[in-house]
Design an enzyme around this catalytic site. Structure first.
Site, PDB file in Angstrom:
ATOM      1  N   SER A 172     -24.118  39.314  35.515  1.00  0.00           N
ATOM      2  CA  SER A 172     -24.065  38.354  34.415  1.00  0.00           C
ATOM      3  C   SER A 172     -25.302  37.447  34.411  1.00  0.00           C
ATOM      4  O   SER A 172     -26.412  37.917  34.234  1.00  0.00           O
ATOM      5  CB  SER A 172     -22.767  37.553  34.483  1.00  0.00           C
ATOM      6  OG  SER A 172     -22.365  37.161  33.186  1.00  0.00           O
ATOM      7  N   LYS A 230     -11.797  18.130  16.340  1.00  0.00           N
ATOM      8  CA  LYS A 230     -12.490  17.357  17.362  1.00  0.00           C
ATOM      9  C   LYS A 230     -11.939  17.636  18.763  1.00  0.00           C
ATOM     10  O   LYS A 230     -12.694  17.682  19.735  1.00  0.00           O
ATOM     11  CB  LYS A 230     -12.379  15.858  17.039  1.00  0.00           C
ATOM     12  CG  LYS A 230     -13.113  14.949  18.016  1.00  0.00           C
ATOM     13  CD  LYS A 230     -14.601  15.199  18.005  1.00  0.00           C
ATOM     14  CE  LYS A 230     -15.340  14.240  18.938  1.00  0.00           C
ATOM     15  NZ  LYS A 230     -16.762  14.551  19.036  1.00  0.00           N
TER      16      LYS A 230
END
Length: 314
Positions: free
Chosen positions: A136, A188
């Protein structure tokens, strides 16, 4: 006479302290010492620098198992070593010795950028060699090198992005705990562990993950000169043996660390060279297999909220 002598000594020491002119310095905090160069093999003025990329890639400080002192993260340590190497014109090549599952998306991308910039600034060969694993984000960073090799038993790949999010709603229901959210917009607080993720919010996060995945795939395609569609098929997150990675074009060869050093020396057109590490004073590193004390700190991976990671974390 002894009392007079003792009194004079006390008076002198008192004057030193009062005037700020002390003969010694007392520090209650263990101070970080500058890096020093250690030659581990070879000889001559020309040098090959071996730089470790080990552990979880992060820009955060880490906590060593062997000291109460905070250690700089991989990104900060790499920059410190690269900056020192820039100043030494006897550094003729760089070998990245990688043993890492990856880490944060941004930290991995910044490490890739730093290595790429160092290669451009110095014009010296930069090779990467994978030890146990280079997956990765660690593989992402290795893409900045001119050549990537791996041990016969290495694990490579896990090309992909993962978003870590913890959901505490089930536990909260069991213990009768509620969390109230007051926000400026209904998106939010998305990703909060204190409420479940809606289908729309999942789609937003998936879009972000896909964008980061596109960047990873494009970087592999460009660095390895592979067709993008080919890379996209390889980039489903799976790991590969070093032999599979070589067959797929993800790495250039399968070899051992000592042989990789010989390849670096050849690429730099060096008949002889000193192989060097940069280490802190007191670190004993007598061979090419010696490593820094491992700092194990996954705190950055389990912080509140969400984390986007180029990380193999089974």
């Amino acid at each position: 006479m002894k009392r007079i002598f003792a009194a004079i000594c006390v008076l002198i020491l008192t004057l030193f302290f009062l005037t700020g002119c002390t003969l010694f310095r007392i520090s209650l905090v263990e101070e970080m010492q500058p890096l020093t160069e250690q030659v581990i093999s070879g000889y001559g003025n020309d040098k090959i620098l071996v730089m470790d990329i080990s552990g979880v890639i992060s820009a955060d400080e880490s906590q060593s198992l062997f000291s109460s002192r905070k250690q700089p993260g991989i990104l900060a340590l790499a920059r410190e070593q690269l900056d020192r190497a820039r100043k030494d014109r006897n550094i003729k090549a760089l070998l990245l010795r990688i043993n890492s599952p990856g880490g944060g998306v941004t930290a991995s991308d910044m490490l890739y950028h730093e290595i790429k910039k160092f290669k451009k600034d110095t014009g010296i060969p930069v090779f990467a060699h994978i030890m146990d694993m280079g997956t990765s984000g660690a593989y992402y960073a290795a893409l900045a090198a001119d050549r990537i090799t791996a041990q016969p038993t290495s694990i490579v790949g896990s090309i992909g992005v993962i978003m870590i999010r913890f959901d505490a709603t089930g536990l909260m229901q069991k213990i009768g705990l509620q969390a109230f959210e007051i926000s400026s917009g209904d998106k939010k607080g998305m990703g909060s562990p204190f409420r479940q993720l809606s289908a729309e919010e999942r789609g937003i996060f998936q879009s972000v993950v896909n964008s980061m995945q596109d960047r990873f795939v494009n970087t592999v395609s460009s660095a390895r000169k592979l067709n993008r569609d080919t890379v996209a098929k390889l980039a489903d997150g799976r790991i590969y043996t070093s032999q599979e990675a070589q067959a797929a074009g993800l790495i250039d060869g399968t070899t051992y660390l000592g042989d990789a050093l010989d390849e670096v020396k050849k690429a730099a057109h060096l008949e002889q060279a000193s192989v060097v590490f940069y280490a802190r004073p007191g670190e004993y590193r007598p061979t090419i297999y010696s490593a820094n004390l491992v700092n194990i700190d996954t705190g950055g991976l389990i912080q509140p909220g969400v984390s986007f990671l180029y990380l193999w974390w089974p």
